[in-house]
Design an enzyme around this catalytic site. Structure first.
Site, PDB file in Angstrom:
ATOM      1  N   HIS A 166      -4.771 -11.584  13.372  1.00  0.00           N
ATOM      2  CA  HIS A 166      -3.398 -11.184  13.685  1.00  0.00           C
ATOM      3  C   HIS A 166      -3.117 -11.418  15.156  1.00  0.00           C
ATOM      4  O   HIS A 166      -4.023 -11.562  15.968  1.00  0.00           O
ATOM      5  CB  HIS A 166      -3.190  -9.694  13.389  1.00  0.00           C
ATOM      6  CG  HIS A 166      -3.534  -9.306  11.997  1.00  0.00           C
ATOM      7  ND1 HIS A 166      -2.677  -9.477  10.952  1.00  0.00           N
ATOM      8  CD2 HIS A 166      -4.663  -8.765  11.479  1.00  0.00           C
ATOM      9  CE1 HIS A 166      -3.254  -9.048   9.837  1.00  0.00           C
ATOM     10  NE2 HIS A 166      -4.463  -8.620  10.130  1.00  0.00           N
ATOM     11  N   ARG A 173      -3.743  -3.252  13.597  1.00  0.00           N
ATOM     12  CA  ARG A 173      -5.209  -3.347  13.594  1.00  0.00           C
ATOM     13  C   ARG A 173      -5.600  -4.784  13.917  1.00  0.00           C
ATOM     14  O   ARG A 173      -5.562  -5.653  13.058  1.00  0.00           O
ATOM     15  CB  ARG A 173      -5.778  -2.906  12.241  1.00  0.00           C
ATOM     16  CG  ARG A 173      -5.540  -1.429  11.951  1.00  0.00           C
ATOM     17  CD  ARG A 173      -6.214  -0.977  10.667  1.00  0.00           C
ATOM     18  NE  ARG A 173      -5.951   0.434  10.427  1.00  0.00           N
ATOM     19  CZ  ARG A 173      -4.955   0.897   9.682  1.00  0.00           C
ATOM     20  NH1 ARG A 173      -4.123   0.046   9.100  1.00  0.00           N
ATOM     21  NH2 ARG A 173      -4.771   2.190   9.516  1.00  0.00           N
ATOM     22  N   TYR A 211       1.404  -5.919  13.263  1.00  0.00           N
ATOM     23  CA  TYR A 211       0.282  -5.197  12.662  1.00  0.00           C
ATOM     24  C   TYR A 211      -0.607  -4.574  13.727  1.00  0.00           C
ATOM     25  O   TYR A 211      -0.943  -5.219  14.731  1.00  0.00           O
ATOM     26  CB  TYR A 211      -0.534  -6.151  11.788  1.00  0.00           C
ATOM     27  CG  TYR A 211      -1.527  -5.450  10.901  1.00  0.00           C
ATOM     28  CD1 TYR A 211      -1.124  -4.427  10.044  1.00  0.00           C
ATOM     29  CD2 TYR A 211      -2.877  -5.799  10.927  1.00  0.00           C
ATOM     30  CE1 TYR A 211      -2.035  -3.783   9.227  1.00  0.00           C
ATOM     31  CE2 TYR A 211      -3.794  -5.161  10.108  1.00  0.00           C
ATOM     32  CZ  TYR A 211      -3.365  -4.152   9.266  1.00  0.00           C
ATOM     33  OH  TYR A 211      -4.274  -3.507   8.457  1.00  0.00           O
ATOM     34  N   ASP A 221      -2.123  -5.162   3.473  1.00  0.00           N
ATOM     35  CA  ASP A 221      -2.346  -5.592   4.857  1.00  0.00           C
ATOM     36  C   ASP A 221      -3.272  -6.804   4.930  1.00  0.00           C
ATOM     37  O   ASP A 221      -4.158  -6.990   4.091  1.00  0.00           O
ATOM     38  CB  ASP A 221      -2.960  -4.452   5.678  1.00  0.00           C
ATOM     39  CG  ASP A 221      -1.959  -3.343   5.940  1.00  0.00           C
ATOM     40  OD1 ASP A 221      -0.746  -3.602   5.822  1.00  0.00           O
ATOM     41  OD2 ASP A 221      -2.397  -2.216   6.246  1.00  0.00           O
ATOM     42  N   GLU A 240      -9.770  -4.667   4.342  1.00  0.00           N
ATOM     43  CA  GLU A 240      -9.411  -3.603   3.411  1.00  0.00           C
ATOM     44  C   GLU A 240      -8.224  -4.012   2.556  1.00  0.00           C
ATOM     45  O   GLU A 240      -8.191  -3.760   1.347  1.00  0.00           O
ATOM     46  CB  GLU A 240      -9.116  -2.305   4.174  1.00  0.00           C
ATOM     47  CG  GLU A 240     -10.296  -1.741   4.934  1.00  0.00           C
ATOM     48  CD  GLU A 240     -11.487  -1.429   4.051  1.00  0.00           C
ATOM     49  OE1 GLU A 240     -11.290  -0.887   2.945  1.00  0.00           O
ATOM     50  OE2 GLU A 240     -12.625  -1.731   4.459  1.00  0.00           O
ATOM     51  N   ASP A 273      -6.049  -7.826   6.248  1.00  0.00           N
ATOM     52  CA  ASP A 273      -7.377  -7.577   6.807  1.00  0.00           C
ATOM     53  C   ASP A 273      -8.347  -7.366   5.646  1.00  0.00           C
ATOM     54  O   ASP A 273      -7.984  -7.516   4.480  1.00  0.00           O
ATOM     55  CB  ASP A 273      -7.375  -6.387   7.767  1.00  0.00           C
ATOM     56  CG  ASP A 273      -6.867  -5.098   7.116  1.00  0.00           C
ATOM     57  OD1 ASP A 273      -6.772  -5.056   5.868  1.00  0.00           O
ATOM     58  OD2 ASP A 273      -6.559  -4.139   7.833  1.00  0.00           O
ATOM     59  N   GLU A 330       0.803  -1.226   0.000  1.00  0.00           N
ATOM     60  CA  GLU A 330       0.000   0.000   0.000  1.00  0.00           C
ATOM     61  C   GLU A 330       0.834   1.274   0.000  1.00  0.00           C
ATOM     62  O   GLU A 330       0.577   2.184  -0.761  1.00  0.00           O
ATOM     63  CB  GLU A 330      -0.935   0.060   1.225  1.00  0.00           C
ATOM     64  CG  GLU A 330      -1.993  -0.984   1.255  1.00  0.00           C
ATOM     65  CD  GLU A 330      -1.708  -2.008   2.317  1.00  0.00           C
ATOM     66  OE1 GLU A 330      -2.635  -2.355   3.044  1.00  0.00           O
ATOM     67  OE2 GLU A 330      -0.555  -2.457   2.421  1.00  0.00           O
TER      68      GLU A 330
END
Length: 740
Positions: A343, A299, A297, A82, A86, A84, A9
């Site tokens: 995670h 989140r 990570y 990432d 998103e 997740d 990203e």
């Protein structure tokens, strides 16, 4: 020979990962999402199974074009966004635009370290379709609510308002707390404290806790006086001394919400600021010999820790603090029901990178947050603390007084980390059972019950988490949105709903009781989780949501109260253009004065313009417009006060409010003025902008640093240290405390 193309990203992450991979890899950044629903239309066909109309995001066409070109030349494309929802959606969109130009695979990792990246590259996988569907369903749900309810608010209240599936629930929580506070009726109560002396003439302080073996409840001054008089007439006899040993459990490692809460409480960081700094620590920083991610990570809703990290932590504890601080066995933390557990918890990527050793490579905020994460992780594997609680019960007729004390017998994890900054109460003087204590004085004190407190960043995040509203990646954004929409204001770090926020919340709650229902919103989050793990189809979820929502929407269009007139207030000002009596209205920038005959008459005034001359601000002395020679006067905008030429609109010259400080970067030609950002935060800049681009969040002061000679100092205020004059020279530690 063609290379493998790795897409992440952010440029910061690309830079870090690029150093871990050899010459056979090329790492580039897509800068987040490349496609999304269109901005100016709903972009969801509800009649065609909620088909989304994705578009390349404005400003991303060049990046997408470059990605396509590089993919054509690549041996393979590895999508490393990432891990997740998103991130998975970003990978799905990237694969869609790349097409079949090269083999495409997904790469997953939890930390940005050399070993983790190299291992992940060797274990590519497919894009997780259910996770993509969960993200897409959430996006569609949010779009339906936002784009279908917001126009209603524009027509019924005022233009520029918005509604959101989750943000509106957060607003409702704040508004309902405000209603509780306003409806609260304080009740009087009294505490009684006795100052006593033991046989060794040592002072003690005891509080009344029971009357006739029931909890002491003293409602008024007369009752308090009766207790005081009767206690003075009686004897204070020690009934018993009870000592109990208790263990205080070490903390669990940080989840996203707990990190946000602790960073707010201990460091004064907003959730948004916390996540921004955590992102930097995760993506990688230059620490001298290398660039590396310092934390896993950020989140996550999991408190699970990888086995190798636990063993590294135990070895570190034994080395630094000794075997006495090691628990009997490694601590394993179990997640609560409903945790996604994609995670690990947030932890340092390596305990070789001590915060103190890295301090010179980190910004002040990075160091503080990294140290907080470090200390919590170390403490989580340390032995529990042991405390001795002492309770002394003192009998006086029908009254029972009590003294309590706490002594830490073994500090355990408290040596490293304290969650609430609680202090040891200390040893109590020696007190014997049946000993009679001498009364020095007895003090009654009046109090009143308090309403429930308003929410802070930390307590609102906690409330959202406990009610299942939103997910770790959304908490900061939720708080940011409701504040930026002017639905709430923050004063002394607590949220107050604005007048418009209360009105909007009331309207939405009345007309969309399900959408604004906390339980309904939490259940929707659980259903999205089920979609993510393949237990539920996203199309079924969208259909179940839309049918009742569409019905409520149609009823709201007919029945929703029109508040435009309710929000108007008549003034005593006559419109000089058409003669009508002007009214107050709400706009994007707050209240203003307007002609009621709009749109035939478009006359408006700011509230400041309507003040009597005696209440208006006087122009600063001896400040002339350098363009036309006119007087500069004080004006106001949504971003605060500024100076403008009195000859406007002929002369449009304006300046920030002066502070009396000369710009340190402008050779003495410019003055430092105070300004406000779009988010209402005050900052300072040179009046000669854009010729001089000096900017500072801290107020500059025209004083040379007495230690290094730097030509200016700044006023800096922190929660921990208060207000200080400091030097910004990195090699200088000058600091002068200032009184408020």
């Amino acid at each position: 020979m063609s290379k493998s193309l790795v897409i992440v990203e952010s440029p910061a992450k690309a830079k870090t990962i690029n150093k871990f991979l050899g010459a056979n890899y090329q790492v580039i950044a897509c800068n987040g999402h490349i496609r999304d629903l269109p901005v100016k239309r709903i972009g969801v066909d509800v009649n065609d199974d909620f088909k989304p109309a994705y578009e390349i995001i404005k400003g991303k066409k060049r990046i997408v074009s470059e990605i396509k070109k590089k993919a054509e030349l690549a041996k393979e494309v590895l999508l490393a966004a990432d891990h997740d929802r998103e991130g998975e959606a970003i990978c799905w969109h990237l694969k869609s635009v790349i097409g079949k130009k090269a083999p495409v695979a997904r790469v997953l990792f939890n930390e940005i370290t050399k070993n983790a990246i190299q291992e992940a590259i060797l274990k590519p996988s497919d894009i997780c379709e259910p996770r993509v569907q969960a993200q897409q369903a959430r996006r569609i749900l949010d779009r339906l609510v936002g784009y279908m309810i917001s126009p209603l608010l524009w027509s019924k209240v005022r233009a520029g308002l918005s509604a959101g599936r989750v943000q509106s629930v957060a607003l409702r929580i704040i508004c309902e707390r405000e209603k509780e506070i306003l409806a609260f009726v304080p009740e009087e109560y009294w505490n009684i404290t006795a100052s006593l002396v033991n046989h060794e003439q040592q002072d003690l302080e005891a509080k009344l806790v029971k009357i006739n073996n029931k909890k002491a409840e003293i409602r008024n001054e007369a009752e308090a006086k009766k207790v005081v008089d009767e206690s003075k007439a009686g004897n204070f006899i020690v009934e018993d001394v009870v000592k109990k040993k208790k263990q205080r459990k070490s903390p669990v490692p940080f989840t996203t919400s707990k990190l946000q809460q602790r960073a707010t409480q201990k460091l004064g960081f907003s959730p948004k600021r916390t996540m921004m700094i955590a992102q930097q620590l995760y993506e990688g920083l230059d620490i001298g010999e290398t660039t590396v991610g310092l934390i896993t990570y950020m989140r996550t809703d999991s408190i699970r820790i990888a086995g190798e990290a636990v063993h590294e932590c135990l070895a570190y504890i034994e080395k630094e603090y000794g075997r006495d601080y090691l628990p009997a066995k490694p601590k394993i933390f179990k997640n609560k029901k409903g945790a996604q557990d994609a995670h690990e918890a947030i932890r340092p990527t390596s305990l070789q990178r001590n915060p103190e050793k890295l301090k010179r490579h980190l910004s002040a905020d990075q160091y503080k947050l990294y140290k907080l994460i470090w200390n919590c992780f170390i403490a989580s594997q340390m032995k529990n603390a042991q405390v001795e609680m002492t309770t002394v019960n003192i009998k006086n007729g029908i009254y029972l007084y009590r003294i309590t004390g706490q002594v830490i017998l073994f500090d355990g994890y408290l040596r490293v980390y304290r969650e609430n900054d609680d202090k040891e109460e200390g040893l109590l003087p020696k007190i014997e059972v049946k000993e009679e204590l001498t009364l020095k004085e007895i003090l009654p004190s009046q109090h009143f019950t308090k309403p429930p407190p308003r929410f802070t960043d930390a307590t609102l995040v906690k409330e959202l988490e406990e009610n299942g509203i939103g997910r770790p990646s959304t908490y900061a954004a939720i708080l940011d949105i409701i504040e930026n929409r002017d639905y709430v204001k923050k004063e002394k770090r607590t949220f107050f709903p604005t007048e418009i926020g209360l009105k909007v919340s009331q309207l939405l709650t009345e007309n969309f009781p399900d959408i604004l229902n906390i339980k309904f919103t939490a259940e929707m989050e659980e259903k999205l989780d089920e979609v993510e793990v393949g237990k539920k189809e996203s199309l079924d979820l969208l259909r179940q949501f839309y049918t009742p929502f569409d019905k409520a929407l149609k009823e709201a269009r007919e029945n929703m109260t029109n508040l435009k007139k309710d929000l108007e207030e008549k003034t005593d000002i006559v419109c000089e253009k058409c003669g009508a009596v002007m009214v107050t209205r709400w706009g994007r920038n707050g209240k203003f004065i307007a002609c009621p005959n709009f749109p035939k008459c478009k006359n408006t005034k700011s509230l400041e313009e309507t003040l009597p001359e005696s209440e208006k601000e006087t122009p600063p002395v001896d400040i002339k417009c350098e363009k036309c020679g006119g007087q500069m006067i004080v004006k106001s905008s949504r971003y605060g006060k500024f100076l403008a030429c009195e000859n406007y609109p002929k002369c449009k010259n304006s300046k920030p409010m002066p502070t009396g400080t000369t710009c340190p970067n402008d050779g003495g030609g410019g003055d430092i003025g105070s300004m406000r950002s779009k988010k209402g935060r005050t900052y300072y800049g040179c009046s000669n902008y854009p010729k001089c681009d000096f900017r500072s969040w801290d107020k500059p002061v025209n004083r040379d640093c007495p230690e290094c000679g730097n030509n200016y100092l700044v006023e800096k205020t922190t929660k921990a240290e208060g207000k200080n004059l400091i030097c910004l020279n990195k090699d200088c530690n000058y600091k002068l405390p200032l009184s408020d």
